[in-house]
Scaffold this active site. Structure first.
Site, PDB file in Angstrom:
ATOM      1  N   ARG A 101       7.780 -49.431 -17.719  1.00 17.02           N
ATOM      2  CA  ARG A 101       8.279 -49.907 -16.427  1.00 17.02           C
ATOM      3  C   ARG A 101       7.919 -51.369 -16.245  1.00 17.02           C
ATOM      4  NH1 ARG A 101       6.079 -47.157 -11.059  1.00 17.02           N
ATOM      5  NH2 ARG A 101       4.237 -48.376 -11.560  1.00 17.02           N
TER       6      ARG A 101
ATOM      7  N   CYS B 221       9.022 -39.176 -13.376  1.00 20.32           N
ATOM      8  CA  CYS B 221       7.659 -39.635 -13.587  1.00 20.32           C
ATOM      9  C   CYS B 221       7.009 -39.613 -12.219  1.00 20.32           C
ATOM     10  CB  CYS B 221       7.624 -41.031 -14.197  1.00 20.32           C
ATOM     11  SG  CYS B 221       8.489 -42.265 -13.233  1.00 20.32           S
TER      12      CYS B 221
ATOM     13  N   GLY C 276      -8.243  -8.134   4.694  1.00 19.38           N
ATOM     14  CA  GLY C 276      -9.031  -8.228   5.919  1.00 19.38           C
ATOM     15  C   GLY C 276      -8.283  -8.771   7.120  1.00 19.38           C
TER      16      GLY C 276
ATOM     17  N   LYS D 157       0.835  -1.202   0.000  1.00 17.18           N
ATOM     18  CA  LYS D 157       0.000   0.000   0.000  1.00 17.18           C
ATOM     19  C   LYS D 157       0.872   1.256   0.000  1.00 17.18           C
ATOM     20  CE  LYS D 157      -3.782  -0.568   2.458  1.00 17.18           C
ATOM     21  NZ  LYS D 157      -4.394  -0.782   3.778  1.00 17.18           N
TER      22      LYS D 157
ATOM     23  N   THR E 229       9.193 -39.827  -7.924  1.00 17.26           N
ATOM     24  CA  THR E 229       9.178 -38.918  -6.776  1.00 17.26           C
ATOM     25  C   THR E 229       8.147 -39.302  -5.719  1.00 17.26           C
ATOM     26  OG1 THR E 229       7.759 -37.473  -8.079  1.00 17.26           O
ATOM     27  CG2 THR E 229      10.098 -36.941  -8.001  1.00 17.26           C
ATOM     28  N   ASN E 230       7.172 -40.110  -6.128  1.00 24.97           N
ATOM     29  CA  ASN E 230       6.178 -40.534  -5.146  1.00 24.97           C
ATOM     30  C   ASN E 230       6.813 -41.460  -4.109  1.00 24.97           C
ATOM     31  OD1 ASN E 230       3.625 -40.327  -4.189  1.00 24.97           O
ATOM     32  ND2 ASN E 230       2.747 -41.829  -5.592  1.00 24.97           N
ATOM     33  N   ASP E 231       7.442 -42.523  -4.597  1.00 20.04           N
ATOM     34  CA  ASP E 231       8.123 -43.432  -3.668  1.00 20.04           C
ATOM     35  C   ASP E 231       9.297 -42.748  -2.981  1.00 20.04           C
ATOM     36  OD1 ASP E 231       7.124 -46.055  -3.161  1.00 20.04           O
ATOM     37  OD2 ASP E 231       7.272 -46.438  -5.311  1.00 20.04           O
TER      38      ASP E 231
ATOM     39  N   MET F 247      -5.495  -7.401   8.681  1.00 20.27           N
ATOM     40  CA  MET F 247      -4.922  -6.460   9.626  1.00 20.27           C
ATOM     41  C   MET F 247      -5.789  -5.214   9.721  1.00 20.27           C
ATOM     42  SD  MET F 247      -0.917  -7.243   9.137  1.00 20.27           S
ATOM     43  CE  MET F 247      -1.031  -6.644   7.495  1.00 20.27           C
TER      44      MET F 247
ATOM     45  N   GLU G  90      14.105 -44.180  -6.977  1.00 19.74           N
ATOM     46  CA  GLU G  90      12.977 -43.934  -6.067  1.00 19.74           C
ATOM     47  C   GLU G  90      13.243 -44.464  -4.671  1.00 19.74           C
ATOM     48  OE1 GLU G  90       9.496 -45.994  -7.457  1.00 19.74           O
ATOM     49  OE2 GLU G  90      10.666 -47.635  -8.268  1.00 19.74           O
TER      50      GLU G  90
ATOM     51  N   ARG H 166      -3.129   3.081   8.621  1.00 25.76           N
ATOM     52  CA  ARG H 166      -3.481   1.919   7.784  1.00 25.76           C
ATOM     53  C   ARG H 166      -2.336   0.920   7.712  1.00 25.76           C
ATOM     54  NH1 ARG H 166      -4.753   4.774   2.193  1.00 25.76           N
ATOM     55  NH2 ARG H 166      -5.975   2.894   1.752  1.00 25.76           N
TER      56      ARG H 166
ATOM     57  N   HIS I 168      -9.392 -31.444   7.089  1.00 29.55           N
ATOM     58  CA  HIS I 168      -9.199 -32.832   6.673  1.00 29.55           C
ATOM     59  C   HIS I 168      -9.814 -33.068   5.298  1.00 29.55           C
ATOM     60  CE1 HIS I 168     -10.430 -37.120   6.514  1.00 29.55           C
ATOM     61  NE2 HIS I 168      -9.243 -37.309   7.053  1.00 29.55           N
TER      62      HIS I 168
ATOM     63  N   SER J 124      14.953 -42.290 -14.204  1.00 29.73           N
ATOM     64  CA  SER J 124      13.697 -41.573 -14.064  1.00 29.73           C
ATOM     65  C   SER J 124      13.363 -41.523 -12.574  1.00 29.73           C
ATOM     66  CB  SER J 124      12.592 -42.281 -14.839  1.00 29.73           C
ATOM     67  OG  SER J 124      11.372 -41.608 -14.627  1.00 29.73           O
TER      68      SER J 124
ATOM     69  N   TYR K 289      13.489 -34.114 -18.925  1.00 29.18           N
ATOM     70  CA  TYR K 289      12.039 -34.084 -19.154  1.00 29.18           C
ATOM     71  C   TYR K 289      11.277 -34.337 -17.854  1.00 29.18           C
ATOM     72  CZ  TYR K 289      12.042 -39.206 -18.919  1.00 29.18           C
ATOM     73  OH  TYR K 289      12.179 -40.495 -18.492  1.00 29.18           O
TER      74      TYR K 289
ATOM     75  N   ARG L  82      -3.190  -0.940  -6.728  1.00 29.09           N
ATOM     76  CA  ARG L  82      -2.251  -2.066  -6.809  1.00 29.09           C
ATOM     77  C   ARG L  82      -2.590  -2.856  -8.066  1.00 29.09           C
ATOM     78  NH1 ARG L  82      -5.272  -5.162  -1.929  1.00 29.09           N
ATOM     79  NH2 ARG L  82      -7.237  -4.948  -2.995  1.00 29.09           N
TER      80      ARG L  82
HETATM   81  P1  ADP Z   1      -7.780  -2.254   3.499  1.00 25.14           P
HETATM   82  O1  ADP Z   1      -6.364  -2.615   3.387  1.00 25.14           O
HETATM   83  O2  ADP Z   1      -8.585  -3.175   4.346  1.00 25.14           O
HETATM   84  O3  ADP Z   1      -8.392  -1.946   2.161  1.00 25.14           O
HETATM   85  P2  ADP Z   1      -7.440   0.570   3.871  1.00 25.14           P
HETATM   86  O4  ADP Z   1      -6.252   1.010   4.630  1.00 25.14           O
HETATM   87  O5  ADP Z   1      -7.350   0.653   2.404  1.00 25.14           O
HETATM   88  O6  ADP Z   1      -7.815  -0.882   4.357  1.00 25.14           O
HETATM   89  O7  ADP Z   1      -8.661   1.411   4.390  1.00 25.14           O
HETATM   90  C1  ADP Z   1      -9.989   1.022   4.095  1.00 25.14           C
HETATM   91  C2  ADP Z   1     -10.770   2.214   3.543  1.00 25.14           C
HETATM   92  O8  ADP Z   1     -10.725   3.294   4.444  1.00 25.14           O
HETATM   93  C3  ADP Z   1     -10.204   2.752   2.270  1.00 25.14           C
HETATM   94  O9  ADP Z   1     -10.657   2.065   1.147  1.00 25.14           O
HETATM   95  C4  ADP Z   1     -10.732   4.177   2.275  1.00 25.14           C
HETATM   96  O10 ADP Z   1     -11.997   4.194   1.688  1.00 25.14           O
HETATM   97  C5  ADP Z   1     -10.795   4.492   3.723  1.00 25.14           C
HETATM   98  N1  ADP Z   1      -9.663   5.348   4.043  1.00 25.14           N
HETATM   99  C6  ADP Z   1      -8.424   5.001   4.407  1.00 25.14           C
HETATM  100  N2  ADP Z   1      -7.640   6.076   4.587  1.00 25.14           N
HETATM  101  C7  ADP Z   1      -8.402   7.140   4.290  1.00 25.14           C
HETATM  102  C8  ADP Z   1      -8.168   8.564   4.269  1.00 25.14           C
HETATM  103  N3  ADP Z   1      -6.986   9.079   4.569  1.00 25.14           N
HETATM  104  N4  ADP Z   1      -9.194   9.363   3.919  1.00 25.14           N
HETATM  105  C9  ADP Z   1     -10.390   8.836   3.627  1.00 25.14           C
HETATM  106  N5  ADP Z   1     -10.688   7.538   3.631  1.00 25.14           N
HETATM  107  C10 ADP Z   1      -9.702   6.693   3.962  1.00 25.14           C
HETATM  108 MG    MG Z   2       7.408 -46.410  -7.335  1.00 26.28          MG
HETATM  109 MG    MG Z   3      -7.851  -0.719   0.871  1.00 24.47          MG
END
Ligand code: ADP
Ligand code: MG
Ligand code: MG
Length: 900
Positions: A635, A852, A105, A27, A787-789, A107, A765, A96, A457, A784, A872, A341
């Site tokens: 084989r 293989c 989601g 970010k 890799t399984n065995d 952090m 193997e 942020r 599981h 050859s 190969y 990004r």
């Molecule tokens: P995440 O990584 O979960 O997307 P962000 O750090 O991007 O979290 O923040 C989530 C939202 O908070 C952003 O999409 C933006 O809409 C809002 N936000 C973050 N910083 C600012 C800021 N300086 N001004 C206004 N809105 C902000």
């Molecule tokens: Mg074998």
């Molecule tokens: Mg964001």
């Protein structure tokens, strides 16, 4: 002065750039990049991952950090003409998180830092006496700060908000006025004090420092640790922290916030894709409190901002040379960029976009190849549900093991086995599976669970078996005793049909028709890439063709029949790397095998072998024909012989019953005695492979003769057969020498002057074979790697036993990042391969080396085999295109760059 005092921990956005992700997180690096492109980014600064690492190592902020933050904050205040938390005209900031790899989601982010009892009034004035806005921002701060910084249970705030709405008689936040919100702030503060034992901090700088510290600590939150293990993200990277001047999308109808993609991340199609929400802060979009409108609506609402946004998106694409996703806010008609990004996309979009960018002259074909991967290609090859009849999913879980499966619902392993035995397709539905469900999982077409994630599981075992699985579909209520489940008002009873998509995690009621994917039609040759207007097929064709020109590894297939060989050849296989001969001893040939095993005299045995010879020869003729001109590695028989005989218990019962009835049981008794004699405690480590060939006279000789005769027959018919005879389970060169001496005599006799050339080599193997590869190479024309065995014996566990028993736990604990049967264990098993390759080639320059076993079709393993210098890889027919693609990618990736 220590080195630490000179460390730079804080970077202004103007100081960073997009290549500093390790230091500034994704970010922060991209905010800096946009700032330097001259785009409208609110000013701010980034605290480095290094500061986070130092904090996590020592439990306190490193020396110098506080002073650097102070200096950057002052610069920010100067730039904004406001001071943090100033009572009359406050600067507010967001704090942020942002790590090297995106961890959606996982952090924390805190908005509106700097508000307190006094600055809330200043904020209102600043916003044109907008009290409602100011108090709403303040209550959001206490809520977010309380929850993420001080671990106050979030529900308490939510309950208080619900209560305020109930008193007001509304369901909509927007109906709460300034007075309601001021009251809510008082309630929130009490909640805060009750849980933390202190008042909500009024000092802006203290708020900021505590929020920064909380972001540091969120790196080690339990869910973040689990996520990193699953995604194989190193645990010691730490997160950066971005401090960004707040801009407000909730100041009225001329403000708003949104997210967008520069192309369709689903299909790759060109165009603008996004959502916009007027009069809102960012978190409202994600929380889904109100319905967003398509981004195109913004053109009507605010054409100036809209045009500016399109312009910025075009610039970002050109700059990053890829699809970007963005987050933005409009504050009273002024556009602000808050994030960008290189965006995530579906497998199909990855290929289509890579192809488009080549057309647009932004990237070359090498780069296009680098940007797609084998996992995406594999996904595109699974059959798909045909969903064009308005079919809606009733639940969505985790796509734990890909594929499309339909069948009658069953709730127990036993029932799954029963119905499957009647020829019915079944879907095993459980809350979660455990090792007792293994038989049911084998019998089922697919597995559906209401709990558990990608390492549960069910998920681990299903992937190991290549079975479709949806896990953690938690809208489903499973009631095993009542033999039914409920979902969204529907009740599904045992025997009712459902369909599950292990790629998307979707669950459908009834049978959904399945279509083969276009990509498979293309590989099969039924869809012409030059004629179709299917953008995906054209992109796949182009990139595959390029991969083929780039790769150094050849790609062969594992095939035991002419039909498999023919399909694999269409998929691009350049020979057979493993033709197993054991199936040739099953079916109606079982009786001959029993005769062979039970032979009392040499003559009996010779008779049985003589009867098997022409059958084997015919098998090979078919395969050599299909693979004309290409090498075929056959084989010699590998599994323990008892696998060809009836199970001991069943035989014992048959004999007892027959005796009771006074029938003649001489033959059954002999068979029973033989099975008893051959019973092994650890059959995988018992009498099998080369050991069998050395113990049963004439067995290998018959196979060698069948291979040589088939090759001669095909060649006489005008074909070209290139057989390679492979001896399994060799651990010592003497074993191979013995087999080879006998084989060479037979080959010389059969081949005569036909021009057929037959190579003799061995599997590597057994760990001892890898460690004595220099000696073994003296007697082998090729190696050859099985890799399984090699994995089983290298680790000392048998796959059939361990995948269900404890692998899920090892994955959960992070002992394995991924099952070593799925992807080669580079450090251990890989080391054995490296040693054998080096020492084998030292002893015999030009020794042909291949692999293989299913690792040959695993993307990461293919890269490893390329690095080690094998000639190969060989894999199942459906994996051949994946291996071709990854071999091409391995060849262009000199720096081992990641594709995450
Ligand atoms: P995440 O990584 O979960 O997307 P962000 O750090 O991007 O979290 O923040 C989530 C939202 O908070 C952003 O999409 C933006 O809409 C809002 N936000 C973050 N910083 C600012 C800021 N300086 N001004 C206004 N809105 C902000
Ligand atoms: Mg074998
Ligand atoms: Mg964001």
């Amino acid at each position: 002065m220590t080195a630490h005092e000179t460390d730079k921990y804080v970077y202004d956005f103007a100081e960073g750039n997009k290549d500093l992700k390790d230091l500034l997180g994704g970010k922060g690096a991209n905010l800096a990049e946009m700032t330097n492109l001259g785009l409208p980014v609110p000013p701010g600064f980034t605290i480095t991952t290094g500061a986070c690492q130092a904090y996590l190592a020592t439990g306190r902020e490193p020396d110098g950090l506080a002073g650097q933050i102070e200096a950057h904050l002052e610069a920010l205040e100067r730039a904004m003409g406001r001071r943090l938390g100033d009572p009359h005209d406050p600067l507010l900031v967001s704090v942020r998180s942002g790590a090297r790899f995106s961890m959606p989601g996982m952090m924390e982010t805190v908005l509106n830092v700097g508000l307190n009892d006094r600055s809330v009034v200043g904020l209102s004035n600043q916003a044109g006496r907008n009290d409602r806005f100011a108090w709403d921002s303040y209550r959001r701060l206490i809520q977010m700060f309380g929850k993420t910084v001080c671990e106050v249970p979030g529900e308490e705030f939510e309950h208080a908000l619900d209560e305020a709405k109930r008193v007001k008689g509304t369901h909509d936040d927007l109906d709460l006025d300034a007075d309601d919100l001021r009251g809510l702030v008082e309630t929130y503060k009490k909640i805060f004090a009750k849980h933390t034992g202190r008042e909500f901090p009024q000092e802006p700088r203290e708020q900021l420092d505590l929020a920064i510290r909380a972001v540091f600590e969120s790196w080690n939150a339990e869910r973040a640790i689990l996520y990193r293990r699953q995604e194989r993200i190193p645990a010691d990277l730490g997160t950066a922290v971005n401090v960004v001047a707040m801009v407000f999308g909730n100041l009225g109808p001329d403000s708003g916030t949104g997210v967008a993609f520069t192309r369709d991340p689903g299909s790759g199609a060109q165009g603008i894709y996004g959502d916009y929400l007027a009069n809102a802060q960012g978190e409202d979009v994600v929380a889904g409190i109100r319905n967003t409108v398509p981004l195109q609506e913004l053109e009507r609402l605010d054409k100036t901002s809209y045009d500016q946004l399109l312009d910025i998106m075009a610039r970002l694409e050109g700059h990053y040379q890829d699809l970007c996703d963005i987050e933005f806010t409009i504050e009273r008609g002024k556009l602000w960029m808050l994030q960008t990004r290189v965006g995530k996309r579906t497998a199909a979009a990855a290929f289509v976009i890579a192809g488009q960018l080549v057309d647009e002259g932004l990237i070359d074909l090498d780069e296009a190849l680098h940007r797609v991967n084998g996992a995406q290609l594999a996904q595109l090859m699974f059959p798909r549900f045909q969903l064009d009849h308005g079919i809606e999913a009733v639940a969505t879980g985790i796509g734990a093991s890909p594929g499309a499966a339909s069948g009658a619902v069953v709730f127990t392993s036993a029932r799954a086995v029963e119905l499957a035995a009647e020829g019915k397709a079944v879907i095993l539905v459980r809350r979660e599976t455990n090792p007792d469900d293994l038989n049911g999982m084998i019998a089922a077409q697919g597995i559906l669970t209401s709990r558990g994630g990608k390492t549960s599981h069910a998920a681990v075992v299903a992937r190991g078996m290549g079975k479709t699985c949806v896990s953690g579909a938690d809208e489903i209520e499973v009631n095993v005793p009542a033999k039914r489940f409920t979902v969204g008002g529907h009740t599904v009873a045992e025997g009712d049909v459902v369909s599950i998509d292990g790629t998307t995690g979707k669950v459908y009621l009834g049978e959904v028709p399945v279509t083969p994917s276009e990509v498979v039609q293309y590989f099969e040759g039924t869809l012409d890439p030059e004629r179709t207007d299917d953008a995906l097929v054209r992109a796949v064709h182009r990139i595959m063709t390029h991969a083929d020109t780039r790769r150094r590894l050849a790609v062969r297939t594992n095939a035991d029949t002419g039909a498999d060989a023919a399909r694999a050849r269409r998929f691009g296989a350049e020979g057979i790397g493993l033709c197993r001969t054991e199936h040739m001893f099953l079916g109606d040939r079982r009786e001959l095998v029993e005769r062979l095993i039970l032979a009392a005299t040499d003559a009996d045995r010779t008779d049985a072998l003589a009867a098997l010879l022409p059958l084997q020869r015919q098998d090979f003729v078919e395969i050599f024909r299909e693979m004309a001109g290409l090498p075929v590695t056959v084989r010699l028989i590998d599994p323990p012989l008892h696998e060809f005989l009836p199970p001991l218990e069943q035989l014992a019962v048959n004999v007892a019953v027959a005796q009771e009835r006074g029938e003649d049981v001489a033959k059954e008794e002999a068979l029973l005695a033989a099975v008893r004699r051959m019973h092994e405690e650890n059959p995988m480590l018992g009498l099998r492979g080369v050991r069998l060939g050395l113990v049963i006279p004439g067995l290998f000789a018959m196979q060698v003769r069948a291979i040589a005769e088939a090759a001669v027959a095909v060649t006489r018919d005008g074909g070209t057969a290139c057989p390679e005879i492979m001896v399994p389970l060799v651990g010592a060169v003497q074993e191979l020498e013995t087999v080879r001496a006998e084989a060479e005599k037979i080959i010389a006799e059969v081949v005569g002057d036909s021009g057929v050339e037959v190579l003799i080599g061995t599997m590597i193997e057994v760990p001892r074979a890898a460690l004595t590869a220099g000696q073994i190479a003296e007697a082998a024309q090729f190696f050859s790697f099985g890799t399984n065995d090699l994995t089983q014996m290298g680790w000392g566990f048998s796959r059939d036993d361990v995948e269900g028993a404890f692998f899920w736990r090892y994955l959960e604990l992070g002992i394995f990042g991924i099952s070593p049967f799925e992807s080669i264990d580079r450090d251990g098993v890989g080391r054995l391969i490296r040693i054998a390759a080096e020492e084998g080639r030292a002893a015999r320059p030009g020794l042909k080396l291949g692999v293989c076993g299913e690792h040959g079709g695993d993307p990461d393993s293919v890269h490893f085999f390329h690095e080690v210098g094998l000639d190969y890889v060989s894999c199942s027919p459906f994996r051949v295109p994946v291996a071709r693609l990854e071999a091409g990618r391995a060849a262009i990736e000199t720096t081992g760059s990641d594709s995450r």
